[in-house]
Structure formats: C-alpha cells, structure tokens
Design an enzyme around this catalytic site. Structure first.
Site, short mmCIF file in Angstrom:
data_model
loop_
_atom_site.label_atom_id
_atom_site.label_comp_id
_atom_site.label_asym_id
_atom_site.label_seq_id
_atom_site.Cartn_x
_atom_site.Cartn_y
_atom_site.Cartn_z
N ARG A 169 -55.64 53.68 91.13
CA ARG A 169 -54.87 54.50 92.08
C ARG A 169 -54.88 53.74 93.39
NH1 ARG A 169 -55.33 60.81 93.63
NH2 ARG A 169 -54.07 60.83 91.75
N HIS A 195 -46.20 58.55 89.93
CA HIS A 195 -47.43 59.20 89.44
C HIS A 195 -47.18 59.58 87.98
CE1 HIS A 195 -51.19 61.07 89.40
NE2 HIS A 195 -51.00 62.11 90.22
N GLN A 244 -49.38 62.19 85.81
CA GLN A 244 -49.19 63.58 86.22
C GLN A 244 -47.92 64.17 85.62
OE1 GLN A 244 -51.22 65.65 88.45
NE2 GLN A 244 -49.95 67.09 87.29
N ASP A 264 -44.49 69.69 95.64
CA ASP A 264 -45.67 68.89 95.99
C ASP A 264 -45.83 68.96 97.51
OD1 ASP A 264 -47.77 67.07 95.91
OD2 ASP A 264 -46.53 65.32 95.45
N CYS A 324 -48.63 69.57 91.22
CA CYS A 324 -49.65 68.62 90.74
C CYS A 324 -51.01 68.85 91.38
CB CYS A 324 -49.17 67.19 90.95
SG CYS A 324 -48.93 66.74 92.68
N ARG A 345 -53.88 67.06 82.35
CA ARG A 345 -54.17 65.66 82.73
C ARG A 345 -55.17 65.06 81.74
NH1 ARG A 345 -53.44 63.98 87.93
NH2 ARG A 345 -53.86 61.93 87.05
N1 CP Z 1 -52.77 65.68 90.90
C1 CP Z 1 -53.64 64.69 91.18
O1 CP Z 1 -53.42 63.50 90.87
O2 CP Z 1 -54.78 65.12 91.79
P1 CP Z 1 -55.91 64.22 92.44
O3 CP Z 1 -55.34 63.59 93.67
O4 CP Z 1 -57.02 65.18 92.73
O5 CP Z 1 -56.33 63.17 91.44
N1 NVA Z 2 -47.61 63.11 96.34
C1 NVA Z 2 -49.03 63.33 96.41
C2 NVA Z 2 -49.59 63.56 95.03
C3 NVA Z 2 -51.07 63.81 94.99
C4 NVA Z 2 -51.60 63.97 93.61
C5 NVA Z 2 -49.70 62.14 97.07
O1 NVA Z 2 -49.29 61.01 96.77
O2 NVA Z 2 -50.59 62.33 97.88
#
Ligand code: CP
Ligand code: NVA
Length: 305
Positions: free
Chosen positions: A103, A130, A133, A220, A260, A288
């Site tokens: 990530r 993502h 997700q 989101d 998410c 997930r």
């Molecule tokens: N939805 C998601 O990816 O959550 P986190 O940022 O907690 O991993």
């Molecule tokens: N769009 C959000 C998703 C978090 C899971 C971010 O990138 O922070």
C-alpha cells in the site's frame, strides 16, 4: 524462487472468467468450505507506506488461515522509508518471501516493485486504484443479489482510487456504473474513456441522477490519505454529495449502501444511512478477508483460476 508469476495491480489484470473463479473461491472461503492450506510454509511481506486497519488485518489473518505467515513492514522500520530504491527492495524481498502486498502513494512505485520482484505483487491501495476493495464490494453485491450482472451501481463523491477501480471493474464485468463527481474531482480520464466505449459507465454531476434506480449506492471519504490539508476546500466542493436518507430513497427499494471505510459520519454519509438497514458495510469489510484469501491462494498458492 520462480519467476513465472502473476501480479494483481489492477482489476483489469484478470479476465472476466478469472474474476468469476476468484468470486467462487472467495464464496467457498466465506462459507467455511475451503479447507486447504495453500500457503503452508510461505510468507507474505506487507509494505504499508500509508495507514490501514482492514487491509493490514485481513491480509495478515488471511495468510495465517491459509497456512502461511505475514510480515508487517512500515516505512519507520524498513530502509524503503529511508530512500532505498523500490527496485532493490523488490529484488531483496523476492529472495526471502513468496509474495508482496504493498500500500503506497504513487501507483508507479507498485508497477516498479512488480517489475523487479520475482514473486507475485498485490496492490493494497495506491493513489490511483484500490482493486482488492472493489472486488470485496462486488462479492458483497453477489451475496446480496445473487449476481452482479445487470446491477446498477452508483458512485457518489470523489473520483478517487475507489472510483477508478469501480470503473475498471465495470469495464471488465459489464455491470452498469453511474458516477456522480463534482467537476474538479472527476475520476481518471483514461480509465473513463476506455470504459465508456462499452456504454455501461457514465459520469454525471448530480448525485440524484446517479442514485435514481440504483441497486447499490457507494461512497468514500472526501479527502483520501495524503490529501488531509485539502479537507476544508473539499468539504465545500462536496457539500451536496452526502449520501443521506433522501438520496437513498431515489435508489431501488432493496438497494444496499456500501462504503470501503473508514467513514466520516455527517460528511460523505449520514449516520442513519451507514448505521441503517440498507447498509452492508460490515459484510463488505469482512469480504476483504475472503477475496484476498482467494487472490493469495491463486497467485501464491497454486490454486487454478
Ligand atoms: N478499506 C480499507 O482499505 O481500509 P483500511 O485503510 O483500514 O485498510
Ligand atoms: N480513498 C480512500 C480509501 C481508504 C481505504 C483513501 O485512499 O484514503
């Protein structure tokens, strides 16, 4: 280490038939019907350059449930955080582990990592997409309606990494997607133009237009990770984009709400919606685990797709 491997950087890395196999595998895992341990003796390295609750825990627990071991690597602890090149990190980790989940911010770093890794690389979120997700979200749709075919999904809010992955998913799987984003917060133009060619993906500016007749209402946060200083300006731009009970009423009677997470109640979603009867956000978070186990079983554990 074998160099013959596949990565999962974007939803478009899998064919519709392969995605279907992943969903079937994830459904078996969810039902407790999958007893194999395809990751026995294997290790997943998890690089987190951004925060995470769900991604970290679901990958770590999922690896353990499949018989393997997961390593949590944060920028505070690994040399990548002090500027060691992504390519060198990829080469070195490939000598120890059987898969890498990452990530991070720039999607190009994940592409670079995959280019130099000799083990599968799985994208756990970038600024661009993502994918894990959105596969979990589609699994939730399948569990609710029996299928994702012919369903209408509405995306309300920022044209961010989640919106981009929804566009890719709709392009590969063919369901209808209507995105409502403010003018200056549109999704990735290239993804949109590729997907729009099939006629099932549309960008509009009015949340009500997207919500009308939808089976799924999805949103989101307004400021994603790395955009924290833009919070105030974004709050203004998105002020008419809250998913509330009035917007939910425009959707089909049996429509579900997805997010998410993490969520900001009172901003992108009202508390009565996310905590209400149409919300499936906890199943979505659970999914997930199931979909990522399916992905790891396929990419790292030899499970056929
Ligand atoms: N939805 C998601 O990816 O959550 P986190 O940022 O907690 O991993
Ligand atoms: N769009 C959000 C998703 C978090 C899971 C971010 O990138 O922070």
């Amino acid at each position: 280490m074998s160099t013959a491997h596949r990565d999962f950087l974007q939803i478009t890395d899998f064919s519709p038939a392969e995605l279907n196999e992943l969903f079937v595998l994830a459904e078996q895992m969810c039902a407790g019907a999958y007893k194999k341990k395809p990751l026995a003796g294997k290790t997943l390295a998890m690089i987190f350059m951004k925060s995470s609750t769900r991604t970290r825990v679901s990958f770590e627990v999922g690896t353990y449930q499949l018989g393997g071991h997961a390593l949590f690597l944060s920028p505070r602890d690994v040399q990548l955080g002090r500027g060691e090149p992504v390519a060198d990190t990829a080469r070195v980790l490939s000598r120890y582990v059987d898969g890498i989940m990452i990530r991070t911010f720039a999607h190009s770093d994940v592409v670079e990592l995959a280019k130099h890794a000799e083990v599968p690389v799985i994208n756990g979120l970038t600024d661009l997409v993502h994918p894990c997700q959105v596969l979990a979200d589609i699994l939730t749709i399948r569990q609710t309606f029996g299928t994702h075919h012919g369903k209408r999904v509405a995306w309300i809010g920022d044209g961010n990494n989640m919106a981009n992955s929804w566009i890719n998913a709709a392009r590969v799987l063919g369901f209808e997607l209507v995105l409502a984003c403010p003018e200056t917060y549109s999704p990735n133009a290239e993804f949109l133009s590729k997907a729009s060619a099939n006629g099932n993906v549309r960008l509009v500016r009015d949340p009500a237009e997207a919500a009308d007749g939808a089976d799924v209402i999805n949103t989101d946060v307004w400021a994603s990770m790395g955009q924290e200083e833009e919070q105030a300006i974004r709050e203004k731009a998105f002020k008419n984009f809250t998913v509330d009970a009035k917007l939910m009423k425009r959707a089909n009677k049996d429509a579900i709400f997805l997010h998410c997470l993490p969520a900001h109640r009172g901003e992108e979603v009202s508390a009565d919606v996310i905590d209400g009867p149409q919300s499936r956000v906890w199943d979505e978070a659970e999914n997930r685990l199931h979909i990522q186990k399916a992905i790891m079983a396929a990419l790292m554990g030899g499970e056929k797709l």
